[in-house]
Design a protein around this motif. Structure first.
Motif, PDB file in Angstrom:
ATOM      1  N   ASP A  92     -47.080  30.226 -29.392  1.00  0.00           N
ATOM      2  CA  ASP A  92     -46.425  29.835 -30.638  1.00  0.00           C
ATOM      3  C   ASP A  92     -46.410  30.948 -31.679  1.00  0.00           C
ATOM      4  N   THR A 116     -39.800  28.207 -33.436  1.00  0.00           N
ATOM      5  CA  THR A 116     -38.947  27.119 -33.902  1.00  0.00           C
ATOM      6  C   THR A 116     -37.580  27.703 -34.247  1.00  0.00           C
ATOM      7  N   GLU A 119     -37.895  29.723 -37.376  1.00  0.00           N
ATOM      8  CA  GLU A 119     -38.522  31.032 -37.148  1.00  0.00           C
ATOM      9  C   GLU A 119     -37.533  32.005 -36.521  1.00  0.00           C
TER      10      GLU A 119
END
Ligand SMILES: [Zn+2]
Length: 141
Positions: A92, A116, A119
């Motif tokens: 992540d 994400t 991001e």
């Protein structure tokens, strides 16, 4: 309803709609089917009904598309496997690590991981180049 391409004994071509093949045969025997041009009741079905040939064409196209997709999936899978072999999985922390590498805060190396959408958009706005990797169902195991 079935559409039949018909022709008479004078080779006039026309179309007729019938409930079924039996319905066509019954109506023809009773003399209900006649040529609109010469009123001949000697009617034959043409061998190729347009409706049939159209649906066969569509079937072939669908198969061709399936093959192309399978090839593309295989190529993507191979590429994705190569990236995973040669890069470090940062999970992540992908966005964070990508930024550090971009700004020279850590050693430059190949990484991959998850980000994400926000991001990923942030990275793109900062001019950081990355490539989305496809996730395959069997990668999750
Ligand atoms: Zn005719």
């Amino acid at each position: 309803m079935i559409r039949f391409s018909l022709h008479c004994d004078h080779a006039h071509e026309f179309e007729g709609w019938f409930r079924s093949n039996d319905d066509f045969e019954t109506q023809r025997k009773r003399g209900f089917v006649s040529c609109p041009e010469c009123s001949s009741q000697r009617i034959e079905k043409a061998l190729m009904a347009p409706a049939v040939s159209t649906s066969r064409k569509q079937e072939k196209m669908a198969l061709a598309l399936g093959d192309e997709q399978r090839k593309m999936m295989a190529a993507l899978k191979e590429m994705s496997a190569k990236v995973r072999e040669n890069a470090e999985n940062v999970g992540d922390k992908f966005a964070e690590e990508a930024r550090k590498i971009h700004f020279g805060e850590t050693e430059a190396r190949g990484i991959y991981g998850a980000a994400t959408i926000e991001e990923a958009q942030g990275l793109a706005e900062d001019g950081i180049e990355f490539m989305p990797l496809p996730v395959f169902p069997d990668d999750r195991n």
